[in-house]
Design an enzyme around this catalytic site. Structure first.
Site, PDB file in Angstrom:
ATOM      1  N   LYS A  80      43.755  37.529  49.669  1.00 27.19           N
ATOM      2  CA  LYS A  80      44.195  38.426  48.846  1.00 27.19           C
ATOM      3  C   LYS A  80      44.840  39.673  49.484  1.00 27.19           C
ATOM      4  CE  LYS A  80      41.410  36.502  45.128  1.00 27.19           C
ATOM      5  NZ  LYS A  80      40.251  36.764  44.209  1.00 27.19           N
ATOM      6  N   GLY A 125      46.135  40.766  40.058  1.00 24.16           N
ATOM      7  CA  GLY A 125      46.738  39.952  39.004  1.00 24.16           C
ATOM      8  C   GLY A 125      47.624  38.746  39.743  1.00 24.16           C
ATOM      9  N   LYS A 181      35.973  33.284  49.974  1.00 22.61           N
ATOM     10  CA  LYS A 181      35.600  31.745  49.408  1.00 22.61           C
ATOM     11  C   LYS A 181      36.588  31.587  48.250  1.00 22.61           C
ATOM     12  CE  LYS A 181      33.442  27.705  49.339  1.00 22.61           C
ATOM     13  NZ  LYS A 181      33.645  26.906  50.798  1.00 22.61           N
ATOM     14  N   GLU A 210      37.232  41.309  35.435  1.00 25.39           N
ATOM     15  CA  GLU A 210      37.620  39.858  35.353  1.00 25.39           C
ATOM     16  C   GLU A 210      36.383  39.257  36.237  1.00 25.39           C
ATOM     17  OE1 GLU A 210      42.548  40.262  35.406  1.00 25.39           O
ATOM     18  OE2 GLU A 210      41.402  39.554  37.368  1.00 25.39           O
ATOM     19  N   ASN A 214      40.398  45.862  35.700  1.00 25.63           N
ATOM     20  CA  ASN A 214      41.815  46.295  35.121  1.00 25.63           C
ATOM     21  C   ASN A 214      41.286  47.595  34.357  1.00 25.63           C
ATOM     22  OD1 ASN A 214      43.149  44.304  36.083  1.00 25.63           O
ATOM     23  ND2 ASN A 214      42.546  42.946  34.253  1.00 25.63           N
ATOM     24  N   ARG A 270      42.785  49.701  32.165  1.00 30.71           N
ATOM     25  CA  ARG A 270      43.891  49.776  31.134  1.00 30.71           C
ATOM     26  C   ARG A 270      43.442  49.050  29.934  1.00 30.71           C
ATOM     27  NH1 ARG A 270      45.948  45.867  34.429  1.00 30.71           N
ATOM     28  NH2 ARG A 270      46.059  43.681  33.191  1.00 30.71           N
TER      29      ARG A 270
END
Ligand code: MV4
Length: 455
Positions: free
Chosen positions: A158, A164, A201, A275, A290, A292
Site C-alpha cells: 500500500k 481509499g 498481510k 475503517e 477518514n 471528514r
C-alpha cells in the site's frame, strides 16, 4: 455560534450542508466554478461567489481563491464537505491562520491519518488491532521479501500517501514481489508525489466495516455504530448499510469502544470514520481513518436519529456534544444507493443533460441530491449525482423499500447506476447479507468490446 459559513464544495454535499446551516440559523456562502453556475447549491445559498473555471484545480481546489471568497464574504467558518480540500492539512492550517474555523479535525490529526503507515503505527500503539505486518516503510527489495516471508503470502503493498484503495497491489509470491514492489513505488510517486509503501498481510474475503465517531473539544467522544460498505467496485462504493449484517451488538460495542479509545488517544475532534476489515472469523483490523464527513453518513443518521453535519458545525463552534454514548439508540435498518452518472456496465462517466427526473419519496425514503430535470451534469467532477437512502424496521423491509424507491428513481438523458443497483437488491447473496469486498466481481466483468459485439 457561527453567523456565516462558506461551503467549499459542490453537488449534493453542498446542499446537504446548506440544509444543516438553515436549521441552525446560520447564513451560507456558496462558491462555484464556471461549470456550476446553474447548480442548486448556488441557488440555495444566501450568497454565492464564482471562484474560477471548470477544472477543480482552478476552482474548488484553489486555496487562495477559496480563502479570498471567505475573506470577502466575511465568514466565521468553512465546511469542506468530502473530497476536494476536506483532508488537506495545509488548507485546514491556512484557515486557522486566517482566523476562519475549519469544520473538521486539527491539521495535525489530518496529516497523521493522511500518512497511512504512521496511522497504522499510531493505531497499533493505541491498542487497535491491525493486520499482521510491519509498521514502517519498505526500504528495498530485500526488505520487502524478508517482511513478506515473515508474515506469509498473500501480502498487500500500500502507498503510505495513498488511501481509499489507490496504489494498492496484492502480491501472492516472491516472484510477484520482484515485479510489484518497484511498480507500486513508481505508481505511488506518480499519483501522490511520494514513493513510500508498506506491506501487510492480505486478508481475503473480508468485509469493509467502518465506525463513525464524533468528538468535541471538551473530551467527549462517542461512536455511532458501523456502516457496512462491502458492495463496491474499483474502490467505489455502490451500496452502504447500517447496521452491518455481520455484527452482533457485542461486536458493535467492542469495535465502537476500540474506535473511541483510539480517537481519544490522538486527541481527535469532530466527525471521523475508522475503517476496518472484518475477516471470515469476525476478527477486525484497522485499515485507515477518514478525517471528514463521508458520502455514506446518512445511513448512520437514519439509524441513530442524528444530524452529523449539524454536530460537526456545533463541535467546530466549541459546543459540547448534545448526547453521550448511552443516549445513542440504534433503531431499524438503513440502506443507501449511490446513484452515479455512469454506464452501469462499463462504469464510464455519463455526463450530459438530465431530460427528465423523478425524485422518490414516501415513508422512510430520503434523497440527497443537487440534480434536477434540465440540469447539465458537468464532465469535470465526480459522477455521484444522488444518494437514495431508506430506513425501515428490519433489513428485509429496508430492502423492499429500496426496491420500490429505485423503481421510482427516474433519470433520463444520461446513464446511471440505478439498473445495476436494482439487480444487486434482487441478488440472493445480497438479500442473505453474504457480503465481502469480492461481492461485485460477479456483476461487473464488462466484456471487452469485441466479445460484447458478438453477443
Ligand atoms: C486491505 C484488504 C485486504 N487486506 N488490506 C481497500 C481500501 C483501502 N482502505 C484498503 N483496502 C483494502 N485493504 C489488507 N491487508 C482489502 C482492501 C479492500 C479491497 C481490496 C481489493 C479489492 C476491493 C477491496 C475493497 C475494499 C477493501
Amino acid at each position: 455560534m457561527f453567523k456565516k459559513i462558506l461551503i467549499a464544495n459542490r453537488g449534493e454535499i453542498a446542499t446537504r450542508i446548506i440544509w444543516a446551516c438553515r436549521e441552525l440559523g446560520i447564513r451560507t456562502v456558496a462558491i462555484y466554478s464556471e461549470a456550476d453556475r446553474d447548480s442548486l447549491h448556488v441557488r440555495f445559498a444566501d450568497e454565492a461567489w464564482c471562484i474560477g473555471p471548470a477544472p477543480s484545480t482552478k476552482s474548488y481546489l484553489n486555496i487562495p481563491m477559496v480563502i479570498s471568497a471567505a475573506e470577502i464574504a466575511n465568514v466565521d467558518a468553512i465546511h469542506p464537505g468530502y473530497g476536494f480540500l476536506a483532508e488537506n492539512a495545509y488548507f485546514a492550517e491556512v484557515c486557522e491562520r486566517c482566523n476562519i474555523k475549519f469544520i473538521g479535525p486539527s491539521p495535525e490529526c489530518i496529516s497523521l491519518m493522511g500518512d497511512k503507515a504512521r496511522a497504522r503505527a499510531t493505531m497499533k500503539a493505541a491498542g487497535v488491532p491491525i493486520t499482521p505486518g510491519f509498521e514502517g516503510i519498505v526500504e528495498d527489495e530485500r526488505d520487502a521479501l524478508r517482511i513478506a516471508d515473515e508474515i506469509g503470502y498473500p501480502v498487500i503493498i500500500k502507498a503510505s500517501a495513498g488511501g481509499g484503495g489507490r496504489g494498492m497491489r496484492i502480491v501472492r509470491n516472491r516472484n510477484e514481489m520482484l515485479a510489484s514492489l518497484p511498480a507500486a513505488q513508481h505508481e505511488a510517486q506518480l499519483a501522490f508525489g511520494n514513493p513510500a509503501v508498506y506491506i501487510e498481510k492480505y486478508i481475503e474475503q473480508a468485509r469493509h466495516v467502518e465506525i463513525q465517531v464524533l468528538g468535541d473539544r471538551h473530551g467527549n467522544m462517542v461512536h455511532l455504530g458501523e456502516r457496512e460498505c462491502s458492495v463496491q467496485r474499483r474502490h467505489q462504493k455502490l451500496i452502504e448499510e447500517s447496521p452491518s449484517p455481520a455484527l452482533t451488538p457485542e461486536m458493535r460495542r467492542r469495535m465502537g469502544e476500540v474506535a473511541v479509545e483510539a480517537c481519544r488517544e490522538i486527541g481527535y475532534v469532530n466527525a471521523g470514520t475508522m475503517e476496518f476489515l472484518l475477516d471470515e472469523n469476525k476478527n477486525f483490523y484497522f485499515m485507515e481513518m477518514n478525517t471528514r464527513i463521508q458520502v455514506e453518513h446518512p445511513v448512520t443518521e437514519m439509524v441513530t436519529n442524528t444530524d452529523l453535519v449539524r454536530e460537526q458545525i456545533l463541535i467546530a463552534a466549541g459546543e459540547r456534544l448534545e448526547f453521550d454514548q448511552d443516549d445513542i439508540i440504534f433503531s431499524g435498518h438503513s440502506i443507501e444507493c449511490r446513484i452515479n452518472a455512469e454506464n452501469s456496465r462499463t462504469f464510464a462517466p455519463s455526463p450530459g443533460l438530465i431530460t427528465a427526473m423523478n425524485i422518490p419519496g414516501g415513508p422512510g425514503v430520503r434523497t440527497d441530491t443537487a440534480a434536477y430535470p434540465g440540469w447539465y451534469v458537468p464532465p469535470h467532477y465526480d459522477s455521484l449525482i444522488a444518494k437514495l437512502i431508506v430506513h425501515h424496521r428490519t433489513r428485509d423491509m429496508a430492502i423492499a423499500r429500496m426496491q420500490r424507491a429505485l423503481d421510482a428513481m427516474i433519470i433520463e438523458g444520461i446513464d446511471t447506476t440505478v439498473s445495476l443497483q436494482q439487480q444487486i437488491l434482487a441478488d440472493a447473496d445480497f438479500i442473505a447479507g453474504n457480503l465481502s469486498t469480492r461481492f461485485m466481481e460477479r456483476f461487473s466483468n464488462p466484456r471487452p468490446a469485441a466479445q460484447g459485439a458478438a453477443e
